[in-house]
Design a protein around this motif. Structure first.
Motif, PDB file in Angstrom:
ATOM      1  N   ASP A 321       0.971  -1.161   0.173  1.00 14.52           N
ATOM      2  CA  ASP A 321      -0.123  -0.064  -0.008  1.00 14.52           C
ATOM      3  C   ASP A 321       0.803   1.202   0.024  1.00 14.52           C
ATOM      4  O   ASP A 321       0.577   2.185  -0.672  1.00 14.52           O
ATOM      5  N   LEU A 322       2.041   1.178   0.740  1.00 16.24           N
ATOM      6  CA  LEU A 322       2.832   2.243   0.812  1.00 16.24           C
ATOM      7  C   LEU A 322       3.469   2.629  -0.457  1.00 16.24           C
ATOM      8  O   LEU A 322       3.831   3.830  -0.881  1.00 16.24           O
ATOM      9  N   GLU A 323       3.767   1.561  -1.243  1.00 18.48           N
ATOM     10  CA  GLU A 323       4.452   1.820  -2.598  1.00 18.48           C
ATOM     11  C   GLU A 323       3.570   2.508  -3.487  1.00 18.48           C
ATOM     12  O   GLU A 323       4.021   3.718  -4.167  1.00 18.48           O
ATOM     13  N   ALA A 324       2.070   2.175  -3.585  1.00 23.60           N
ATOM     14  CA  ALA A 324       1.259   2.849  -4.153  1.00 23.60           C
ATOM     15  C   ALA A 324       0.964   4.365  -3.847  1.00 23.60           C
ATOM     16  O   ALA A 324       0.806   5.093  -4.649  1.00 23.60           O
ATOM     17  N   LEU A 325       1.079   4.300  -2.622  1.00 23.11           N
ATOM     18  CA  LEU A 325       0.795   5.695  -1.987  1.00 23.11           C
ATOM     19  C   LEU A 325       1.890   6.707  -2.359  1.00 23.11           C
ATOM     20  O   LEU A 325       1.920   7.774  -2.469  1.00 23.11           O
ATOM     21  N   ASN A 326       2.984   6.102  -2.225  1.00 22.05           N
ATOM     22  CA  ASN A 326       4.308   6.750  -2.614  1.00 22.05           C
ATOM     23  C   ASN A 326       4.128   7.368  -4.010  1.00 22.05           C
ATOM     24  O   ASN A 326       4.405   8.445  -4.164  1.00 22.05           O
ATOM     25  N   ALA A 327       3.744   6.501  -4.829  1.00 19.93           N
ATOM     26  CA  ALA A 327       3.736   6.803  -6.351  1.00 19.93           C
ATOM     27  C   ALA A 327       2.837   7.926  -6.445  1.00 19.93           C
ATOM     28  O   ALA A 327       2.922   9.300  -6.916  1.00 19.93           O
ATOM     29  N   THR A 328       1.473   7.996  -5.695  1.00 19.59           N
ATOM     30  CA  THR A 328       0.451   8.947  -5.735  1.00 19.59           C
ATOM     31  C   THR A 328       1.122  10.143  -5.092  1.00 19.59           C
ATOM     32  O   THR A 328       0.835  11.189  -5.536  1.00 19.59           O
ATOM     33  N   LEU A 329       1.840   9.841  -4.158  1.00 20.68           N
ATOM     34  CA  LEU A 329       2.468  11.129  -3.254  1.00 20.68           C
ATOM     35  C   LEU A 329       3.213  11.977  -3.958  1.00 20.68           C
ATOM     36  O   LEU A 329       3.483  13.242  -3.882  1.00 20.68           O
ATOM     37  N   GLU A 330       4.280  11.066  -4.688  1.00 19.69           N
ATOM     38  CA  GLU A 330       5.416  11.785  -5.459  1.00 19.69           C
ATOM     39  C   GLU A 330       4.559  12.586  -6.512  1.00 19.69           C
ATOM     40  O   GLU A 330       4.981  13.894  -6.875  1.00 19.69           O
ATOM     41  N   GLN A 331       3.540  12.163  -7.136  1.00 21.00           N
ATOM     42  CA  GLN A 331       2.722  12.954  -8.077  1.00 21.00           C
ATOM     43  C   GLN A 331       2.145  14.208  -7.562  1.00 21.00           C
ATOM     44  O   GLN A 331       2.261  15.460  -8.122  1.00 21.00           O
ATOM     45  N   ARG A 332       1.780  14.149  -6.459  1.00 17.32           N
ATOM     46  CA  ARG A 332       1.162  15.093  -5.748  1.00 17.32           C
ATOM     47  C   ARG A 332       2.073  16.287  -5.332  1.00 17.32           C
ATOM     48  O   ARG A 332       1.756  17.543  -5.308  1.00 17.32           O
ATOM     49  N   VAL A 333       3.109  15.604  -5.038  1.00 17.10           N
ATOM     50  CA  VAL A 333       4.176  16.656  -4.435  1.00 17.10           C
ATOM     51  C   VAL A 333       4.834  17.315  -5.638  1.00 17.10           C
ATOM     52  O   VAL A 333       5.115  18.694  -5.677  1.00 17.10           O
ATOM     53  N   GLU A 334       5.144  16.715  -6.717  1.00 20.93           N
ATOM     54  CA  GLU A 334       5.528  17.240  -7.915  1.00 20.93           C
ATOM     55  C   GLU A 334       4.572  18.324  -8.328  1.00 20.93           C
ATOM     56  O   GLU A 334       4.731  19.423  -8.916  1.00 20.93           O
ATOM     57  N   GLU A 335       3.334  18.177  -8.306  1.00 25.33           N
ATOM     58  CA  GLU A 335       2.331  19.002  -8.784  1.00 25.33           C
ATOM     59  C   GLU A 335       2.191  20.351  -7.831  1.00 25.33           C
ATOM     60  O   GLU A 335       2.069  21.328  -8.309  1.00 25.33           O
ATOM     61  N   ARG A 336       2.553  20.004  -6.500  1.00 26.54           N
ATOM     62  CA  ARG A 336       2.323  21.081  -5.578  1.00 26.54           C
ATOM     63  C   ARG A 336       3.430  21.855  -5.882  1.00 26.54           C
ATOM     64  O   ARG A 336       3.475  23.094  -5.528  1.00 26.54           O
ATOM     65  N   SER A 337       4.742  21.201  -5.936  1.00 28.58           N
ATOM     66  CA  SER A 337       5.995  22.009  -6.125  1.00 28.58           C
ATOM     67  C   SER A 337       5.918  23.006  -7.427  1.00 28.58           C
ATOM     68  O   SER A 337       6.295  23.942  -7.501  1.00 28.58           O
ATOM     69  N   SER A 338       5.277  22.207  -8.437  1.00 27.13           N
ATOM     70  CA  SER A 338       5.118  23.152  -9.703  1.00 27.13           C
ATOM     71  C   SER A 338       4.316  24.495  -9.417  1.00 27.13           C
ATOM     72  O   SER A 338       4.651  25.432  -9.849  1.00 27.13           O
ATOM     73  N   ARG A 339       3.120  24.295  -8.588  1.00 30.20           N
ATOM     74  CA  ARG A 339       2.337  25.465  -8.318  1.00 30.20           C
ATOM     75  C   ARG A 339       2.977  26.388  -7.475  1.00 30.20           C
ATOM     76  O   ARG A 339       3.223  27.484  -7.647  1.00 30.20           O
ATOM     77  N   LEU A 340       3.913  25.647  -6.522  1.00 29.49           N
ATOM     78  CA  LEU A 340       4.706  26.661  -5.586  1.00 29.49           C
ATOM     79  C   LEU A 340       5.467  27.510  -6.435  1.00 29.49           C
ATOM     80  O   LEU A 340       5.791  28.601  -6.164  1.00 29.49           O
ATOM     81  N   LEU A 341       6.345  26.866  -7.353  1.00 26.88           N
ATOM     82  CA  LEU A 341       7.316  27.545  -8.143  1.00 26.88           C
ATOM     83  C   LEU A 341       6.695  28.746  -9.050  1.00 26.88           C
ATOM     84  O   LEU A 341       7.223  29.610  -9.161  1.00 26.88           O
ATOM     85  N   GLU A 342       5.429  28.272  -9.467  1.00 25.32           N
ATOM     86  CA  GLU A 342       4.576  29.273 -10.258  1.00 25.32           C
ATOM     87  C   GLU A 342       4.203  30.462  -9.253  1.00 25.32           C
ATOM     88  O   GLU A 342       4.363  31.599  -9.654  1.00 25.32           O
ATOM     89  N   THR A 343       3.922  30.313  -8.284  1.00 23.73           N
ATOM     90  CA  THR A 343       3.637  31.415  -7.196  1.00 23.73           C
ATOM     91  C   THR A 343       4.862  32.244  -6.931  1.00 23.73           C
ATOM     92  O   THR A 343       4.819  33.317  -6.869  1.00 23.73           O
ATOM     93  N   GLU A 344       6.019  31.525  -6.818  1.00 27.03           N
ATOM     94  CA  GLU A 344       6.985  32.168  -6.453  1.00 27.03           C
ATOM     95  C   GLU A 344       7.637  32.974  -7.461  1.00 27.03           C
ATOM     96  O   GLU A 344       8.069  34.230  -7.340  1.00 27.03           O
ATOM     97  N   GLU A 345       7.428  32.595  -8.876  1.00 26.79           N
ATOM     98  CA  GLU A 345       7.810  33.354  -9.842  1.00 26.79           C
ATOM     99  C   GLU A 345       6.854  34.622  -9.857  1.00 26.79           C
ATOM    100  O   GLU A 345       7.417  35.838 -10.220  1.00 26.79           O
TER     101      GLU A 345
END
Length: 730
Positions: A321-345
Motif C-alpha cells: 500500500d505504501l508503494e502505491a501511496l508513494n507513487a501517488t504522493l510523488e505525483q502530488r508533491v510534484e504538482e504542488r511543487s510546480s504550483r509553488l514555483l509558479e507562485t514564487e515566480e
C-alpha cells in the motif's frame, strides 16, 4: 546597630557592654563571613551584614532579640550544641540539616558552623560566638547529581531490557516490574483511557506478594472531582497519601480498592490517554520530585518504544500500500511543487515590478527636472530678438544640464553594475593621501579629515574616476550626517579578508579595506536595510538624489569587491569599501597619467562612422564635418566592412557604436584589429552589458552623451597613435 533602640534588649545599652562583648562585636563587624554572637544569660542576639542573608525576613527584628525566639523552629535541633558551648566546650557541625522559616514558609537547609564560648574578664563563659556558612546549594546539587546518576543508570538498564521485546505487553510488563523494584512500590500498572474518556482500565500490573491486584475498569467518577480536573487538563495527577485531605467520597473510593496513594502520569497517544500508575498500597508515602519525574520519563520512553515497535510492524504489513501511496504522493508533491514555483515566480515578478516602479519614478523625477531646464532654455534660444548675453547664459545652462544628466546616468549604471570601467593599477595609499585635501575641501572647515595609512604600498586595480567618485559620495554622506562639524577618519588596511556581507559568503582575499568613519548622527536601524537603494534618502527634499551610496555599491560589486557599514545612533557611522588587492604595480599605472593636450579639429582626416540610430548617426557626421573631418556613414557593422574593403578604404579611424543589430561594435573592432591592425577603432556607448561584464577589450571607449570637443580629441588621439599596437593604444 547605631539607630537601634536597645532599651528593650536583653543586652542593654551599648555603653554598658563589657569589653569581651565589645571585642567580639568588633571582630564580627569587620568580617565578611557570616557571624553572630549570643551574649548574656538571655542570649541577646547580634550579627554582621553577611549574616543578614541567612536571616531572611527575620532581619532587622532579630537585632538585639533573644536567640531562642529568633530561631524557635530549629531550637530543639541546636539546643544541645548551645548548651555545650555555654558550658565551655567549642563545637563543630558540618552540613547539619535544619528546617528554617526565613521567608514565611518552612524550607530544608544545611549549614556548616561552629559554636565557641565567649569568656569575660574573669574567664567565665558569658556567651557564645558562631561563624557559619550555608551549604544548602551544594548539598542539594550533590544529591541531585547522585539522583540523576541513579536515574540514568536505571533508564539505561530499562532501555536495554525493554529493547529485547517486540511485543507491547512484554514491554509494559518489563517496565512495570523494574519501576516497582526501583521505587519500592507494592503495585505498578499501566492505565488506558477509554475512547469516550469516561473511564480507564488498569492492566498489566505488577504487584508484590500479598498485595491486592488493581487490574480492572474504573470510571472517572470513582476518582472524584480532583481526578477528573487533573486528568482532563493533561497534568500529572497526584492524589495525596494523606486520606484525611481528600473528600469523604474520594477517600472511600480509594479505601474500597485498597489504595492509599495513587500517582498518575498522563500521556496522550492517538487520542487515548495512557498513564503509568504507581501505587503504594496502604503505607503512607510522600513522593519526591525525582520519583515523579522518573515515572513520567519512564512512561514517555516506554510508549515511544512501543510506538516504534508498532510502527515497524505496521510498515511490514503495508509495504504494498505504501508503494502505491508513494507513487501517488510523488505525483502530488510534484504538482504542488510546480504550483509553488509558479507562485514564487509571480511573487518575484511582482517584486521586480515594484522595484522597477520605484526606480522608474526616481529616474523620471530627476530627468524631468533636467529636461525642464533644457526645454525652457531652447524655447528662449529660438527667439530671434534674444540678447547675446542671455543667449550665452541659456547655452551654458543647456550644457551644464546635459553634464548633470550624464552624471545621473553614470550613477544609475554604477548601481546596476553596467557602467564601462577602465581599470588601472594604482597605489591606493598614495591616491588616498592625494584625495585627503579634496575631501577636506568638500567637507568644510569645521570637519577635521584624519588619514590612517600604512607605511608600505598597497596596490589595487580600479577605474580611478569611479573610485574617487565613490570616496567623494561617502565623504559627502558623512559631512551631511555630521551637520558640517566633526571628524572624518580615512583609513586603509591592506591584506584584509572580505567578511560575509548581506548573506553573501566572505573571501580570504587579500582585499584593500578603505573605510570612512564619521562622528555624526548615525543611521536609524529601521532604514539601514535601504541605505544602498537608488533614490532612497533621509535628507530633506532638494538636498540629495539618493544615488550617492548606490553608486558606491554598484562600483564595489562590479570591481570584484563589496561595501558594508556599521552605525550607532548618535555615535557615528563607518563605511568600509573592500576592493581586490593586486600583488604589484602593473604597466597600466601609466594610464593614470593625464595625456598631453590634443587640439580639436579634423585636419581632413577620414572617419568611418558606424551608427544604426538615424538621428545619432546624422548628428555625429554633422559635428565631425563641422570640425573638419571627412566622414562616411555606415548604418551597420556589415555595411562598414563593405566600405572598408580588404585594405581599409583609406580611412584614418573607425568611430563605431557598441550596441547594434547584427554584428555589434566590439565584434567589429576585434575583427578589424586582426585584419587591419593599423586602423584605429574608437567605440561609443551609452550602455553596454558586454562592456560592463567583460571590459573594453583594449579599445578606447567614449561614453555617451559626448560633446563635440570630446569626440574630436578622442579621434585625434587615436589617429595620432595609429602606428602603435592595440595594447599600447590602451
Amino acid at each position: 546597630m547605631r539607630i537601634h533602640d536597645w532599651a528593650g534588649s536583653p543586652l542593654g545599652s551599648p555603653d554598658t557592654w563589657p569589653p569581651c562583648l565589645r571585642s567580639t562585636v568588633s571582630l564580627l563587624l569587620g568580617s565578611r563571613f557570616p557571624m553572630f554572637v549570643a551574649f548574656g544569660p538571655e542570649l541577646g542576639f547580634l550579627y554582621n551584614d553577611a549574616y543578614v542573608e541567612i536571616l531572611g525576613d527575620k532581619h532587622p527584628a532579630a537585632l538585639g532579640g533573644h536567640f531562642q525566639d529568633i530561631w524557635s523552629e530549629i531550637w530543639p535541633d541546636i539546643i544541645p550544641l548551645v548548651e555545650r558551648a555555654m558550658s565551655g566546650e567549642a563545637t563543630w557541625s558540618e552540613n547539619m540539616p535544619l528546617t528554617m522559616n526565613r521567608h514565611g514558609y518552612d524550607e530544608p537547609t544545611w549549614f556548616t558552623f561552629s559554636y565557641s564560648p565567649v569568656r569575660d574578664e574573669q574567664d567565665r563563659v558569658a556567651g557564645m560566638f558562631c561563624a557559619c556558612t550555608e551549604t544548602t546549594g551544594r548539598v542539594l546539587a550533590e544529591a541531585a547529581l547522585r539522583e540523576n546518576e541513579a536515574r540514568l543508570r536505571f533508564l539505561d538498564r530499562l532501555g536495554r531490557e525493554a529493547a529485547n521485546s517486540t511485543d507491547a505487553d512484554d514491554i509494559l510488563a518489563t517496565t512495570t516490574r523494574m519501576v516497582a523494584e526501583h521505587l519500592g512500590l507494592s503495585n505498578c500498572a499501566y492505565a488506558d483511557m477509554d475512547p469516550d474518556e469516561d473511564g480507564f482500565t488498569i492492566r498489566g500490573d505488577w504487584a508484590a506478594e500479598g498485595s491486592p491486584s488493581i487490574v480492572g475498569h474504573y470510571s472517572l467518577a470513582d476518582f472524584g472531582r480532583r481526578a477528573v480536573e487533573d486528568l482532563g487538563a493533561g497534568r500529572p495527577l497526584v492524589i495525596n497519601d494523606n486520606l484525611a485531605e481528600l473528600a469523604p467520597e474520594e477517600a472511600a473510593t480509594f479505601q474500597a480498592i485498597g489504595i492509599a496513594a495513587t500517582i498518575c502520569m498522563p500521556l496522550v497517544k492517538d487520542g487515548r490517554l495512557t498513564a503509568l500508575m504507581a501505587i503504594h498500597d496502604r503505607v503512607p508515602r510522600r513522593w519526591t520530585d525525582h520519583e515523579l519525574a522518573l515515572i513520567g520519563e519512564v512512561t514517555e520512553r516506554s510508549w515511544a518504544h512501543i510506538e516504534r515497535v508498532r510502527a515497524v510492524a505496521a510498515l511490514r504489513e503495508a509495504v504494498g500500500d505504501l508503494e502505491a501511496l508513494n507513487a501517488t504522493l510523488e505525483q502530488r508533491v510534484e504538482e504542488r511543487s510546480s504550483r509553488l514555483l509558479e507562485t514564487e515566480e509571480v511573487l518575484r515578478q511582482s517584486q521586480k515590478l515594484e522595484a522597477v516602479g520605484q526606480l522608474t519614478g526616481g529616474v523620471a523625477h530627476d530627468f524631468n527636472n533636467l529636461l525642464t531646464i533644457i526645454r525652457s532654455s531652447v524655447d528662449f534660444l529660438l527667439r530671434p530678438d534674444l540678447p547675446e548675453a542671455r543667449r550665452s547664459r541659456y547655452l551654458n545652462a543647456v550644457s551644464d544640464t546635459v553634464e548633470r544628466a550624464s552624471r545621473l546616468t553614470g550613477q544609475l549604471l554604477a548601481f546596476a553594475r553596467r557602467q564601462t570601467l577602465q581599470p588601472v593599477t594604482i597605489d591606493v595609499g598614495a591616491r588616498l593621501q592625494a584625495l585627503a585635501d579634496l575631501l577636506d575641501t568638500i567637507t568644510g572647515a569645521r570637519i577635521k579629515v584624519v588619514t590612517e595609512l600604512p607605511e608600505r604600498p598597497c596596490f589595487i586595480e580600479v577605474d580611478v574616476s569611479q573610485f574617487e567618485t565613490a570616496l567623494v559620495n561617502m565623504a559627502v554622506n558623512a559631512r551631511d550626517a555630521m551637520d558640517g562639524e566633526g571628524t572624518l577618519t580615512l583609513r586603509l588596511a591592506c591584506g584584509a579578508s572580505l567578511p560575509a556581507i548581506r548573506g553573501h559568503a566572505g573571501s580570504p582575499g587579500p582585499f584593500a579595506a578603505i573605510s570612512l568613519r564619521d562622528t555624526g548622527c548615525g543611521i536609524a536601524p529601521d532604514v539601514q536595510a535601504r541605505v544602498f537603494e537608488p533614490f532612497f534618502t533621509t535628507k530633506d527634499v532638494g538636498k540629495g538624489t539618493g544615488l550617492g551610496l548606490s553608486q558606491v555599491f554598484g562600483f564595489a560589486k562590479q570591481s570584484g569587491g563589496d561595501v558594508t557599514f556599521e552605525s550607532t545612533l548618535s555615535r557615528g557611522t563607518t563605511f568600509t569599501l573592500y576592493l581586490p588587492q593586486v600583488a604589484e604595480m602593473g604597466s597600466s599605472e601609466a594610464q593614470d597619467i593625464e595625456p598631453a593636450p590634443v587640439e580639436p579639429g579634423g585636419a581632413g582626416h577620414r572617419v568611418l562612422v558606424v551608427e544604426d540610430n538615424i538621428e545619432v548617426g546624422r548628428f555625429a557626421t554633422q559635428i565631425l564635418h563641422d570640425l573638419g573631418y571627412e566622414t562616411t556613414w555606415a548604418t551597420s557593422a556589415e555595411e562598414a566592412l563593405d566600405k572598408l574593403g580588404p585594405h581599409g578604404g583609406d580611412f584614418d579611424v573607425v568611430f563605431s557604436d557598441v550596441v547594434m543589430p547584427g554584428m555589434g561594435g566590439i565584434k567589429l573592432a576585434t575583427l578589424l584589429r586582426s585584419t587591419l591592425p593599423d586602423l584605429p577603432v574608437v567605440l561609443a556607448s551609452g550602455y553596454s552589458h558586454v562592456l560592463a561584464r567583460d571590459g573594453t577589450h583594449g579599445f578606447e571607449v567614449l561614453s555617451k552623451p559626448y560633446s563635440a570637443d570630446q569626440v574630436s580629441r578622442v579621434l585625434r588621439r587615436a589617429v595620432h597613435g595609429r602606428r602603435r599596437s592595440p595594447t599600447e593604444r590602451t
